[in-house]
Scaffold this active site. Sequence first.
Site, PDB file in Angstrom:
ATOM      1  N   GLY A  11       0.819  -1.204   0.000  1.00 37.33           N
ATOM      2  CA  GLY A  11       0.000   0.000   0.000  1.00 37.33           C
ATOM      3  C   GLY A  11       0.855   1.256   0.000  1.00 37.33           C
ATOM      4  O   GLY A  11       1.916   1.293   0.615  1.00 37.33           O
ATOM      5  N   GLY A 111       5.990  -2.597   3.888  1.00 40.72           N
ATOM      6  CA  GLY A 111       5.507  -3.039   5.186  1.00 40.72           C
ATOM      7  C   GLY A 111       5.786  -4.505   5.440  1.00 40.72           C
ATOM      8  O   GLY A 111       6.797  -5.050   4.988  1.00 40.72           O
ATOM      9  N   ILE A 135       1.367   2.855   7.291  1.00 35.34           N
ATOM     10  CA  ILE A 135       0.558   3.745   8.116  1.00 35.34           C
ATOM     11  C   ILE A 135       0.127   3.043   9.405  1.00 35.34           C
ATOM     12  O   ILE A 135      -0.367   3.691  10.329  1.00 35.34           O
ATOM     13  CB  ILE A 135      -0.686   4.274   7.365  1.00 35.34           C
ATOM     14  CG1 ILE A 135      -1.667   3.141   7.043  1.00 35.34           C
ATOM     15  CG2 ILE A 135      -0.290   5.036   6.117  1.00 35.34           C
ATOM     16  CD1 ILE A 135      -3.025   3.638   6.531  1.00 35.34           C
ATOM     17  N   ASP A 136       0.316   1.727   9.484  1.00 30.51           N
ATOM     18  CA  ASP A 136      -0.111   0.964  10.664  1.00 30.51           C
ATOM     19  C   ASP A 136       0.909   0.971  11.798  1.00 30.51           C
ATOM     20  O   ASP A 136       0.588   0.565  12.920  1.00 30.51           O
ATOM     21  CB  ASP A 136      -0.408  -0.489  10.268  1.00 30.51           C
ATOM     22  CG  ASP A 136      -1.573  -0.602   9.306  1.00 30.51           C
ATOM     23  OD1 ASP A 136      -2.578   0.107   9.533  1.00 30.51           O
ATOM     24  OD2 ASP A 136      -1.488  -1.372   8.345  1.00 30.51           O
ATOM     25  N   ARG A 171     -26.034  12.635  18.290  1.00 32.99           N
ATOM     26  CA  ARG A 171     -25.938  11.296  17.713  1.00 32.99           C
ATOM     27  C   ARG A 171     -24.716  10.536  18.235  1.00 32.99           C
ATOM     28  O   ARG A 171     -23.781  11.128  18.766  1.00 32.99           O
ATOM     29  CB  ARG A 171     -25.828  11.380  16.185  1.00 32.99           C
ATOM     30  CG  ARG A 171     -27.100  11.813  15.491  1.00 32.99           C
ATOM     31  CD  ARG A 171     -26.855  12.060  14.022  1.00 32.99           C
ATOM     32  NE  ARG A 171     -28.089  12.407  13.317  1.00 32.99           N
ATOM     33  CZ  ARG A 171     -28.143  13.071  12.184  1.00 32.99           C
ATOM     34  NH1 ARG A 171     -27.021  13.488  11.600  1.00 32.99           N
ATOM     35  NH2 ARG A 171     -29.299  13.332  11.608  1.00 32.99           N
ATOM     36  N   GLY A 179      -6.698  -0.326   9.755  1.00 29.66           N
ATOM     37  CA  GLY A 179      -5.952  -1.182  10.665  1.00 29.66           C
ATOM     38  C   GLY A 179      -6.647  -2.517  10.840  1.00 29.66           C
ATOM     39  O   GLY A 179      -7.530  -2.648  11.687  1.00 29.66           O
ATOM     40  N   GLU A 231     -10.616  -1.131  11.667  1.00 29.45           N
ATOM     41  CA  GLU A 231     -11.213  -2.079  10.714  1.00 29.45           C
ATOM     42  C   GLU A 231     -11.217  -3.502  11.264  1.00 29.45           C
ATOM     43  O   GLU A 231     -12.128  -4.273  11.001  1.00 29.45           O
ATOM     44  CB  GLU A 231     -10.405  -2.095   9.408  1.00 29.45           C
ATOM     45  CG  GLU A 231     -10.515  -0.859   8.566  1.00 29.45           C
ATOM     46  CD  GLU A 231      -9.548  -0.908   7.395  1.00 29.45           C
ATOM     47  OE1 GLU A 231      -9.987  -0.659   6.256  1.00 29.45           O
ATOM     48  OE2 GLU A 231      -8.355  -1.208   7.613  1.00 29.45           O
ATOM     49  N   ARG A 284      -4.177   7.436   3.550  1.00 33.78           N
ATOM     50  CA  ARG A 284      -2.915   7.139   2.871  1.00 33.78           C
ATOM     51  C   ARG A 284      -2.429   8.299   2.001  1.00 33.78           C
ATOM     52  O   ARG A 284      -1.301   8.290   1.534  1.00 33.78           O
ATOM     53  CB  ARG A 284      -3.073   5.920   1.951  1.00 33.78           C
ATOM     54  CG  ARG A 284      -3.333   4.615   2.645  1.00 33.78           C
ATOM     55  CD  ARG A 284      -3.268   3.477   1.624  1.00 33.78           C
ATOM     56  NE  ARG A 284      -3.495   2.198   2.238  1.00 33.78           N
ATOM     57  CZ  ARG A 284      -2.588   1.505   2.907  1.00 33.78           C
ATOM     58  NH1 ARG A 284      -1.370   1.996   3.051  1.00 33.78           N
ATOM     59  NH2 ARG A 284      -2.874   0.338   3.434  1.00 33.78           N
TER      60      ARG A 284
END
Length: 357
Positions: A11, A111, A135-136, A171, A179, A231, A284
């Site tokens: 990615g 990664g 990014i993780d 709300r 992730g 995620e 990203r």
Amino acid sequence: MKRVGFLTSGGDCQSLNATMRGVAKALYEKVEDIEIIGILDGYKGLMYGNYKKLGPRDFSGILTEGGTIIGTSRQPFKLMREPDENGMDKVRAMKNNYEKWKLDCLVILGGNGTHKTANLLREEGLNVITLPKTIDNDLYGTDMTFGFQSAVNIASAAIDQIHTTAASHGRVFIVEVMGHAVGWLTLHAGIASGADIVLIPEIPYDIDKVIAAINHRTEQGKNFTILAVAEGAISKEDAQLSKKEKKKKLKDMKYPSISYQIGAEIEERTGHEIRIAVPGHTQRGGSPCPYDRVISSRLGAAAGEFIAKEKYGIMVGIKNNEIVPVPLEDVAGKLKMVDPDSSIIKEAKSLGICFGD
């Protein structure tokens, strides 16, 4: 002449170009006669022989440019030893092109999956240096990966924007953060943006505890609640399932993602109006933040020095704010997870953040 190949895999993220620029600038400073080639679209370019020569002008003006100037692709590590649709031996093809191009070294930015393949190439005798991109922030052997802080900034900004509309309409908002396997990004973005509930893969949640936290806020006179949900967030019940059972349940799930399932459960049991926001691939994209530009430049410069000294078979990482070489075999196949007992989790709980446990 020393010939070095650059390859970006997996990615994309905001600081790939900044890191390649750092490597290139250091090489031009440290090595008298250097030629750099850009291998196009990740390991696919290395397999099928697609590349272009890069010169100093190619690395000018890209410090703040997101994405990657040489393209990327996802090539699953588990398929690397399997022939392609035409019967081509992928590993043999990569080695052949490395030799055909007379490379002295291959610089690979990526990664976890990327590092597994990089280590495979090292085992096959190629000179490899890797740089930690994701990014993780889940790469083993480094305190920080480039791209992470830029993604935190974007995810935090998304949650920041939700606060006013959540408060105005009374709300419950769920912001789904990238992730699948680890929760560093959700954890940092959740703390930075003042999320009330943070759900990450490393801490399986109890939906009763999540609903209790929402009800507690309501009892305090607070008319809205914001959840930052990774995620890969998982319930305590699902965490007990086997890998095969989890895969089947995920396949059969009637919701687009876990956030929608959690939202449906909350709405059914509390009557609160639920909204889901998914920043998705915006996390990203765009220009790297200054922090990422600095660590990318440092990591790249160090990589250039290691190449000049012909120190290969390493990932260039960061430990205690110092750049260090980490043996590739110590990195490949390992994830850096969030420790549920770590100080950052304890401190977040002290702030009143609920993790559903």
